[in-house]
Structure formats: structure tokens, C-alpha cells
Design an enzyme around this catalytic site. Structure first.
Site, PDB file in Angstrom:
ATOM      1  N   TYR A  54       0.832  -1.205   0.000  1.00  0.00           N
ATOM      2  CA  TYR A  54       0.000   0.000   0.000  1.00  0.00           C
ATOM      3  C   TYR A  54       0.872   1.264   0.000  1.00  0.00           C
ATOM      4  O   TYR A  54       1.586   1.541   0.954  1.00  0.00           O
ATOM      5  CB  TYR A  54      -0.963   0.021   1.191  1.00  0.00           C
ATOM      6  CG  TYR A  54      -1.946  -1.149   1.222  1.00  0.00           C
ATOM      7  CD1 TYR A  54      -2.188  -1.920   0.088  1.00  0.00           C
ATOM      8  CD2 TYR A  54      -2.637  -1.460   2.381  1.00  0.00           C
ATOM      9  CE1 TYR A  54      -3.081  -2.987   0.114  1.00  0.00           C
ATOM     10  CE2 TYR A  54      -3.546  -2.529   2.409  1.00  0.00           C
ATOM     11  CZ  TYR A  54      -3.752  -3.291   1.262  1.00  0.00           C
ATOM     12  OH  TYR A  54      -4.637  -4.337   1.297  1.00  0.00           O
ATOM     13  N   SER A 193     -12.719  -5.172   1.380  1.00  0.00           N
ATOM     14  CA  SER A 193     -13.691  -4.391   0.593  1.00  0.00           C
ATOM     15  C   SER A 193     -15.138  -4.711   0.987  1.00  0.00           C
ATOM     16  O   SER A 193     -15.987  -4.986   0.132  1.00  0.00           O
ATOM     17  CB  SER A 193     -13.491  -4.613  -0.911  1.00  0.00           C
ATOM     18  OG  SER A 193     -12.149  -4.405  -1.291  1.00  0.00           O
ATOM     19  N   PRO A 194     -15.441  -4.647   2.285  1.00  0.00           N
ATOM     20  CA  PRO A 194     -16.794  -5.010   2.719  1.00  0.00           C
ATOM     21  C   PRO A 194     -17.860  -4.034   2.227  1.00  0.00           C
ATOM     22  O   PRO A 194     -19.044  -4.359   2.239  1.00  0.00           O
ATOM     23  CB  PRO A 194     -16.687  -4.974   4.250  1.00  0.00           C
ATOM     24  CG  PRO A 194     -15.567  -4.024   4.537  1.00  0.00           C
ATOM     25  CD  PRO A 194     -14.588  -4.224   3.416  1.00  0.00           C
ATOM     26  N   LEU A 195     -17.424  -2.843   1.786  1.00  0.00           N
ATOM     27  CA  LEU A 195     -18.366  -1.862   1.218  1.00  0.00           C
ATOM     28  C   LEU A 195     -18.324  -1.892  -0.318  1.00  0.00           C
ATOM     29  O   LEU A 195     -18.832  -0.969  -0.968  1.00  0.00           O
ATOM     30  CB  LEU A 195     -18.020  -0.452   1.728  1.00  0.00           C
ATOM     31  CG  LEU A 195     -18.061  -0.297   3.249  1.00  0.00           C
ATOM     32  CD1 LEU A 195     -17.434   1.030   3.687  1.00  0.00           C
ATOM     33  CD2 LEU A 195     -19.495  -0.392   3.747  1.00  0.00           C
ATOM     34  N   GLY A 198     -17.189   1.124  -2.007  1.00  0.00           N
ATOM     35  CA  GLY A 198     -18.133   2.240  -2.122  1.00  0.00           C
ATOM     36  C   GLY A 198     -19.128   2.039  -3.257  1.00  0.00           C
ATOM     37  O   GLY A 198     -20.174   2.702  -3.307  1.00  0.00           O
TER      38      GLY A 198
HETATM   39  P1  NAP Z   1     -14.098  -0.695   1.208  1.00  0.00           P
HETATM   40  O1  NAP Z   1     -13.673  -0.654   2.622  1.00  0.00           O
HETATM   41  O2  NAP Z   1     -15.121  -1.670   0.770  1.00  0.00           O
HETATM   42  O3  NAP Z   1     -14.604   0.738   0.736  1.00  0.00           O
HETATM   43  C1  NAP Z   1     -13.883   1.918   0.974  1.00  0.00           C
HETATM   44  C2  NAP Z   1     -14.743   3.056   0.437  1.00  0.00           C
HETATM   45  O4  NAP Z   1     -15.927   3.171   1.232  1.00  0.00           O
HETATM   46  C3  NAP Z   1     -14.029   4.385   0.502  1.00  0.00           C
HETATM   47  O5  NAP Z   1     -14.385   5.113  -0.638  1.00  0.00           O
HETATM   48  C4  NAP Z   1     -14.618   5.027   1.762  1.00  0.00           C
HETATM   49  O6  NAP Z   1     -14.663   6.426   1.661  1.00  0.00           O
HETATM   50  C5  NAP Z   1     -16.018   4.493   1.724  1.00  0.00           C
HETATM   51  N1  NAP Z   1     -16.615   4.483   3.069  1.00  0.00           N
HETATM   52  C6  NAP Z   1     -16.082   4.005   4.218  1.00  0.00           C
HETATM   53  N2  NAP Z   1     -16.927   4.141   5.249  1.00  0.00           N
HETATM   54  C7  NAP Z   1     -18.038   4.739   4.739  1.00  0.00           C
HETATM   55  C8  NAP Z   1     -19.268   5.162   5.295  1.00  0.00           C
HETATM   56  N3  NAP Z   1     -19.539   4.976   6.592  1.00  0.00           N
HETATM   57  N4  NAP Z   1     -20.170   5.745   4.482  1.00  0.00           N
HETATM   58  C9  NAP Z   1     -19.931   5.908   3.163  1.00  0.00           C
HETATM   59  N5  NAP Z   1     -18.782   5.517   2.574  1.00  0.00           N
HETATM   60  C10 NAP Z   1     -17.842   4.938   3.355  1.00  0.00           C
HETATM   61  O7  NAP Z   1     -12.842  -0.874   0.228  1.00  0.00           O
HETATM   62  P2  NAP Z   1     -11.305  -1.280   0.372  1.00  0.00           P
HETATM   63  O8  NAP Z   1     -10.498  -0.173   0.896  1.00  0.00           O
HETATM   64  O9  NAP Z   1     -10.945  -1.866  -0.960  1.00  0.00           O
HETATM   65  O10 NAP Z   1     -11.280  -2.494   1.410  1.00  0.00           O
HETATM   66  C11 NAP Z   1     -11.045  -2.327   2.788  1.00  0.00           C
HETATM   67  C12 NAP Z   1      -9.659  -2.788   3.181  1.00  0.00           C
HETATM   68  O11 NAP Z   1      -9.463  -4.165   2.859  1.00  0.00           O
HETATM   69  C13 NAP Z   1      -8.536  -2.097   2.415  1.00  0.00           C
HETATM   70  O12 NAP Z   1      -8.354  -0.767   2.857  1.00  0.00           O
HETATM   71  C14 NAP Z   1      -7.382  -3.027   2.721  1.00  0.00           C
HETATM   72  O13 NAP Z   1      -6.898  -2.830   4.028  1.00  0.00           O
HETATM   73  C15 NAP Z   1      -8.077  -4.380   2.575  1.00  0.00           C
HETATM   74  N6  NAP Z   1      -7.955  -4.960   1.223  1.00  0.00           N
HETATM   75  C16 NAP Z   1      -7.241  -6.114   1.074  1.00  0.00           C
HETATM   76  C17 NAP Z   1      -7.106  -6.686  -0.180  1.00  0.00           C
HETATM   77  C18 NAP Z   1      -6.317  -7.952  -0.334  1.00  0.00           C
HETATM   78  O14 NAP Z   1      -5.979  -8.321  -1.468  1.00  0.00           O
HETATM   79  N7  NAP Z   1      -6.008  -8.628   0.738  1.00  0.00           N
HETATM   80  C19 NAP Z   1      -7.698  -6.096  -1.308  1.00  0.00           C
HETATM   81  C20 NAP Z   1      -8.453  -4.939  -1.123  1.00  0.00           C
HETATM   82  C21 NAP Z   1      -8.585  -4.377   0.143  1.00  0.00           C
HETATM   83  P3  NAP Z   1     -13.649   7.384   2.474  1.00  0.00           P
HETATM   84  O15 NAP Z   1     -12.285   6.877   2.189  1.00  0.00           O
HETATM   85  O16 NAP Z   1     -13.971   8.722   1.932  1.00  0.00           O
HETATM   86  O17 NAP Z   1     -14.002   7.266   3.943  1.00  0.00           O
END
Ligand code: NAP
Length: 278
Positions: A54, A193-195, A198
């Protein structure tokens, strides 16, 4: 309220943690991102997920600053890039992560995705890091059930603490096989990516359920993921407001009508699916 789950070695962690992909990249948003992570720790979202990948280490550095002086409050997870997970390079890369994070030990170290290095070599490397006290435990990410079954047969492979996989309402394939498989082994799964990054949040079904709970679609998306026993959700949020909203999702209990609405919009898998990966 913080809900907890446990690793098979008995270690207890919250079912809601914090992701950090894309955090730490932009100097202008760094302060807000740090404030968000710190607020999350205050609210009990003490599991923090990062990776050497990252921002090429920038995310680990930012996390290191946030947890300075609060190391004992946090369950710290980082990941090694598959190409670095070979016998000759693993320890060096772990050391670099520890240095960027400013800690002596990771609570959990994950293989980020399938590597060209043999699983036997990777397991031996992880076990050595445990013996050296550099990590407390290890796991994997983005491995499908067939590969996990193979891993389990390798000496030391039974020590794999988790598989971190893509899991959200739009990607429910693991409910068919991987979730029950992990549950049988008392192995928690981490939902990344539980959201849906977005992208899910404008769906009318999520809005309809959110309206019933006086909540937001993001909170319902998280509540749906955390409904599954043994699942740790790690949403990424870069503002205090989003972190506070996510923490409040722990209070939401979806009822049968909510679940039926969500299932109609996001049907659960009826057959085995290939593992979804970002
Ligand atoms: P995510 O958590 O599903 O979504 C993040 C998005 O949701 C951002 O745009 C964030 O906006 C928004 N958000 C968060 N809280 C919110 C709320 N209460 N209301 C409205 N929007 C909200 O996506 P992700 O970052 O891909 O996944 C989460 C984590 O999983 C990553 O950060 C990483 O640590 C991990 N990950 C691991 C892998 C792997 O290969 N192992 C791959 C992907 C991700 P803001 O930023 O503006 O708050």
C-alpha cells in the site's frame, strides 16, 4: 459496543477493524486519515490492516505514526507481496514492515496473494518469523478453498490463522463453501472491501433496508457482512465521520425481512463459485 471473534489459538479480536489501502498517499489528506484511524481505535476498531504494497510502504508509515504510544491497544496486520515471500527475502521484507510501522512484532502477517514460491517454502518462512518473535501468527489472503486444503496438508500449514478474502453483498461466493470450511476449523475469515469499495452504496435495496433502521447503506452493507459468524470486516474510511458511522453499524441487527430484501437484490450463491479477487 465492540463485538469480538477469536482465532483458533484463542486470541480475541474485534469483528470490525480498519483497512488502510489508499491511505497515506496524499499529503493533503494525511491528517484526516490519521485522525480517522485514531478515532477508530478509540471506538474499539483496534484491528488495523495494512500491507507493504500500500503506497509502497506509505500506508504502513502512517499507521506507525497513529499507533505510536498505543501499540498495546492494537492488533496489527500487514502483508507481504507474493514475490517477496521466498526463503531469501521474507525476513528482510518483514523487518522493513516492522521498521515502517515502528513496532517489534506484527500480530498477524499475511501472504497477500498466491505466490510463485512453493507453499512449503512460504510456510517455513512464516514459522521462522514466529520463532524469531517478529510475528505472532501468520495467514494468507486471496487463496481459494482448494489451495487452503493443500496448505493444510503441509507441515506447519495448520497454523494458518486466516484467509483474507473479498467479501461483500456483491461478492457472496464464499458463503457456499469457504465460510463453512473455515467455520469447521474455527478459523475466522477477514472480509476485505466489505463496502464494495463504495460501489455498492447506491443500491436501492440497501437504501430500503437502511431506511427501516434509520441507518445508511454503508452501515447496512457492513451489518450484512458481520452477520456471518467468524467474519472480520475491515472497511477503509478516511474521515472521522465515516469511522463513527461504521462503528455504529455494530449495533444494527438485520431481521428476516431485511435479509430477504438483501437476498433478492444480492442472491446468495447456489453453487460453488471461483474466488472473487480485486
Ligand atoms: P471498502 O472498505 O469496501 O470501501 C472503501 C470506500 O468506502 C471508501 O471510498 C470510503 O470512503 C467508503 N466508506 C467508508 N466508510 C463509509 C461510510 N460509513 N459511508 C460511506 N462511505 C464509506 O474498500 P477497500 O479499501 O478496498 O477495502 C477495505 C480494506 O481491505 C482495504 O483498505 C485493505 O486494508 C483491505 N484490502 C485487502 C485486499 C487484499 O488483497 N487482501 C484487497 C483490497 C482491500 P472514504 O475513504 O472517503 O471514507
Amino acid at each position: 459496543m465492540t463485538r469480538m471473534t477469536r482465532f483458533s489459538d484463542g486470541t480475541i479480536v474485534p469483528v470490525l477493524g480498519q483497512g488502510t489501502w489508499m491511505i497515506g498517499d496524499n499529503p493533503k489528506t494525511r491528517d484526516a486519515e490519521q485522525a480517522a484511524l485514531a478515532r477508530g481505535i478509540d471506538l474499539g476498531l483496534t484491528l488495523i490492516d495494512t500491507a507493504e504494497l500500500y503506497g509502497d510502504g506509505r500506508s504502513e508509515r502512517l499507521v506507525g505514526e497513529v499507533i505510536e504510544g498505543r501499540r498495546e491497544e492494537v492488533f496489527l496486520v500487514s502483508k507481504i507481496k507474493p514475490e517477496n515471500a521466498g526463503e531469501m527475502t521474507m525476513m528482510l521484507h518483514c523487518e522493513k514492515s516492522l521498521e515502517r510501522l515502528g513496532v517489534e512484532r506484527l500480530d498477524l502477517y499475511l501472504l497477500h496473494w498466491q505466490s510463485r514460491h512453493p507453499l512449503e517454502e512460504i510456510v517455513a518462512g512464516f514459522e521462522e518469523l514466529v520463532d524469531e518473535g517478529m510475528i505472532a501468527r501468520w495467514g494468507v489472503s486471496n487463496l481459494d478453498i482448494r489451495t487452503l486444503a493443500r496448505l493444510e496438508q503441509i507441515e506447519g500449514g495448520e497454523n494458518c490463522a486466516t484467509d483474507q478474502v473479498l467479501y461483500n453483498l456483491g461478492s457472496r461466493g464464499i458463503e457456499f463453501d469457504l465460510l463453512p470450511w473455515a467455520e469447521d476449523r474455527s478459523m475466522p475469515l477477514m472480509a476485505y472491501s466489505p463496502l464494495g469499495r463504495g460501489d455498492l452504496l447506491n443500491h436501492p435495496a440497501l437504501q430500503a433496508v437502511a431506511d427501516r433502521h434509520d441507518a445508511t447503506p454503508a452501515q447496512i452493507a457492513l451489518a450484512a457482512v458481520m452477520r456471518q459468524p467468524g467474519v472480520i470486516a475491515i472497511p477503509k474510511a478516511s474521515s472521522v465521520a465515516h469511522v463513527e458511522a461504521n462503528a455504529a453499524a455494530l449495533e444494527i441487527e438485520l431481521d428476516a425481512e431485511d435479509v430477504a430484501t438483501l437476498d433478492r437484490a444480492f442472491p446468495p450463491p447456489a453453487t460453488a463459485q471461483p474466488l472473487d479477487i480485486i
